[in-house]
Structures are given as structure tokens and as C-alpha cells.
Design a protein around this motif. Structure first.
Motif, short mmCIF file in Angstrom:
data_model
loop_
_atom_site.label_atom_id
_atom_site.label_comp_id
_atom_site.label_asym_id
_atom_site.label_seq_id
_atom_site.Cartn_x
_atom_site.Cartn_y
_atom_site.Cartn_z
N GLN A 136 0.83 -1.19 0.00
CA GLN A 136 0.00 0.00 0.00
C GLN A 136 0.87 1.25 0.00
OE1 GLN A 136 -3.07 1.36 3.25
NE2 GLN A 136 -4.15 0.02 1.80
N VAL A 137 0.42 2.25 -0.74
CA VAL A 137 1.02 3.59 -0.73
C VAL A 137 0.05 4.50 0.01
CG1 VAL A 137 1.67 5.55 -2.18
CG2 VAL A 137 2.37 3.24 -2.82
N SER A 138 0.53 5.32 0.89
CA SER A 138 -0.34 6.14 1.72
C SER A 138 -1.04 7.23 0.92
CB SER A 138 0.45 6.76 2.88
OG SER A 138 1.42 7.67 2.38
N ALA A 139 -2.13 7.75 1.47
CA ALA A 139 -2.95 8.75 0.79
C ALA A 139 -2.34 10.15 0.88
CB ALA A 139 -4.35 8.76 1.39
N ASN A 140 -2.65 10.96 -0.12
CA ASN A 140 -2.35 12.39 -0.06
C ASN A 140 -3.34 13.08 0.87
OD1 ASN A 140 -0.08 12.65 -1.63
ND2 ASN A 140 -1.20 13.13 -3.50
N LEU A 141 -2.99 14.30 1.27
CA LEU A 141 -3.86 15.07 2.16
C LEU A 141 -5.23 15.30 1.52
CD1 LEU A 141 -4.21 16.65 4.79
CD2 LEU A 141 -3.27 18.66 3.61
N VAL A 142 -5.23 15.61 0.23
CA VAL A 142 -6.48 15.78 -0.50
C VAL A 142 -6.69 14.55 -1.38
CG1 VAL A 142 -7.74 17.18 -2.17
CG2 VAL A 142 -6.23 18.28 -0.50
N ASN A 143 -7.74 13.78 -1.11
CA ASN A 143 -8.01 12.57 -1.88
C ASN A 143 -9.51 12.32 -1.90
OD1 ASN A 143 -8.70 10.27 0.22
ND2 ASN A 143 -6.98 11.42 1.12
N PRO A 144 -10.01 11.62 -2.92
CA PRO A 144 -11.46 11.50 -3.10
C PRO A 144 -12.17 10.66 -2.05
CG PRO A 144 -10.28 10.17 -4.71
CD PRO A 144 -9.26 11.01 -4.03
#
Length: 282
Positions: A136-144
Motif C-alpha cells: 500500500q502507498v499512503s494517501a495524499n492530504l487531498v483525496n477522493p
């Protein structure tokens, strides 16, 4: 062995002699290698005459990216690594880098990350394997999906434990601490070797929890070294890279911490940037 080190340590890397090194692929590693051959059509041409020069070690740890920057840059400029070859193509010299930040939301948390993304979607000549359930790659601060950053989707404490060298995304294996890296001519199934590999880690708290092992095409352990612990207990950064004078490295095995990502126990560790020499065909 040459060492570039800006942190205090009395540890020594392990490099077996060529005369006494035995085949070190256990059943799990052998399975991973055979899986790569079966599923990717791996093409192997053995070169038993390859010489293995002494390794060059680049390592550092600290509380901020600036504390490890000199070691990272030293590895980037080792030998003929000076040019970042980016995506695709094949070159006689240079290096490849992965910082995870261009991975799209659809391939980031809470979704699984494809193990062959960096040999298929964004060809840089590496495929990942793990005995766990995936990556898994972590999420960005802004994500859907409004997924928390820095693996807060796995445990709400993790954003406070993990920091980034190159914002914003991080990388981990799931349900395992093991990530194995096999190298290819980018965008192909042609097996390759590299002159060296390095990685940035975050939240290494113990000197013996995290390590990188380097193997040649015959399964011999070329070198193994523990990653330096960070001086701070939360959010520290560590970097370890090992380079060789010839393209000797066929597989790299990373052990990131001694606990899988689930609860905020010591020592949970995740990864940021990967840097490695340009893959050279076997």
C-alpha cells in the motif's frame, strides 16, 4: 568497505566471503523468485565470472530530512549514478528513483498498490514481492475517499509516528515486514542487476529491527546491514544504501521493522524514497 556515516554507531555490515557463502534463499525467498520467473517470463543469463568488489555504505539518521540529505546525495552521485533516468528506456549509466508521490489515488490507500506498477504503469525496472497480503502507498492530504494520510487508515496514531523525506506519500508491505525487490530492464521481463540500492525509512526506533540484504543472481548474500535508528522516538528518518563497483545486485530484501502495521507498537516502520542503479541486462 567504504562507509559514509553521519550517525554514531559501532555496528558492522555483514559480507560473507565468496569462498564460504552458501545459497541463502529459504523456501519463502525461493518461492518469490520462482514466482517471478513463472509469472513474468523472467529471462536469466548467468554470468558466474562477475567480480564482487567491496561495498560502499551510505547511511544516516536524524529528526529531519536535512539530517539525512548528505548521505542520500552521496549515494545519488556514487560512480556513474549521477543522472536520474526517470521513466522508461534503458541506459548504460545513471540511476532510478521512486518517491511514491506520483502514484494516483486509485492505486493508493485505502486501495492496494500493484507490485509491478514501477515496471508496467511507470516503468523504472523493479517489481516487488512479499509473503504478506500486498502493498500500500499512503494517501495524499487531498483525496477522493478522505483517507487519512501516512497510513492513518490502518491506525489513527500512525500520522503522528511517520514522517516523509519527500512529501507526501509513503510505502509499506501489508501483513508482513518483508519487501523483496527484483530488477528488470524497465518495461520488459528481461532480468537485470544493479550496482546498488538505498531506501529512506521512517520511525526506526531499534538498531536491529530494520535491515537491507543484497543478493546476487545465484542467491548468494553479498551484504547485509541494519538501518540506523533515528534519535527521536516519533517521526525520525533513516537512510541506508549500499553500492558496488559492478552491477552485482539481483535481488534486495528489506525488513522494515519487527511489527506489521496494525497497532502502534515498537518497532513499526514504513518506507519513503527508493534509489537504485540503472538496471543492466543479465
Amino acid at each position: 568497505m567504504q562507509t559514509i556515516n553521519n550517525a554514531n554507531t559501532n555496528r558492522r555490515g555483514i559480507r560473507p566471503s565468496l569462498e564460504t557463502s552458501n545459497l541463502t534463499f529459504g523456501p519463502r525467498v525461493r518461492h518469490s523468485s520462482l514466482l517471478a520467473i513463472a509469472t513474468l517470463g523472467l529471462t536469466l543469463m548467468f554470468n558466474l565470472a562477475t567480480a564482487h568488489a567491496d561495498p560502499h555504505v551510505f547511511e544516516a539518521s536524524g529528526a529531519t530530512p536535512a539530517d539525512i540529505q548528505a548521505a542520500v546525495d552521496g549515494f545519488r552521485n556514487f560512480g556513474d549514478f549521477g543522472t536520474n533516468n526517470g521513466v522508461g528506456g534503458t541506459f548504460p549509466h545513471g540511476r532510478r528513483e521512486i518517491n511514491w508521490d506520483a502514484v494516483p489515488d486509485a492505486r493508493s490507500a485505502p486501495n492496494l498498490f500493484p507490485a509491478n506498477f514501477f515496471n508496467s504503469n511507470s516503468p523504472r525496472g523493479v517489481v516487488f514481492f512479499t509473503p504478506g497480503t500486498g502493498f500500500q502507498v499512503s494517501a495524499n492530504l487531498v483525496n477522493p475517499t478522505q483517507t487519512p494520510v501516512r497510513f492513518g487508515n490502518i491506525n489513527r496514531v500512525y500520522p503522528a509516528l511517520f514522517s516523509t523525506f519527500s512529501p507526501q506519500r509513503l510505502f509499506t508491505a501489508l501483513d508482513s515486514t518483508i519487501t523483496e525487490n527484483l530488477f528488470f530492464i524497465p518495461g520488459t521481463t528481461q532480468a537485470a542487476t544493479v550496482k546498488g540500492f538505498g531506501a529512506v525509512f521512517t520511525d526506526v526506533n531499534a538498531h536491529d529491527s530494520t535491515k537491507i540484504e543484497y543478493f546476487d543472481v545465484n542467491g548468494n548474500l553479498l551484504f547485509s546491514r541494519d538501518v540506523l535508528a533515528a534519535p527521536n522516538h516519533r517521526g525520525g528518518l533513516s537512510f541506508l544504501a549500499v553500492a558496488f563497483d559492478t552491477a552485482s545486485v539481483f535481488m534486495v530484501r528489506i525488513t522494515s521493522g519487527d511489527r506489521i502495521l496494525k497497532a502502534p507498537n515498537l518497532d513499526v516502520v514504513v518506507m519513503d524514497d527508493f534509489i537504485y542503479g540503472e538496471p543492466q541486462a543479465l
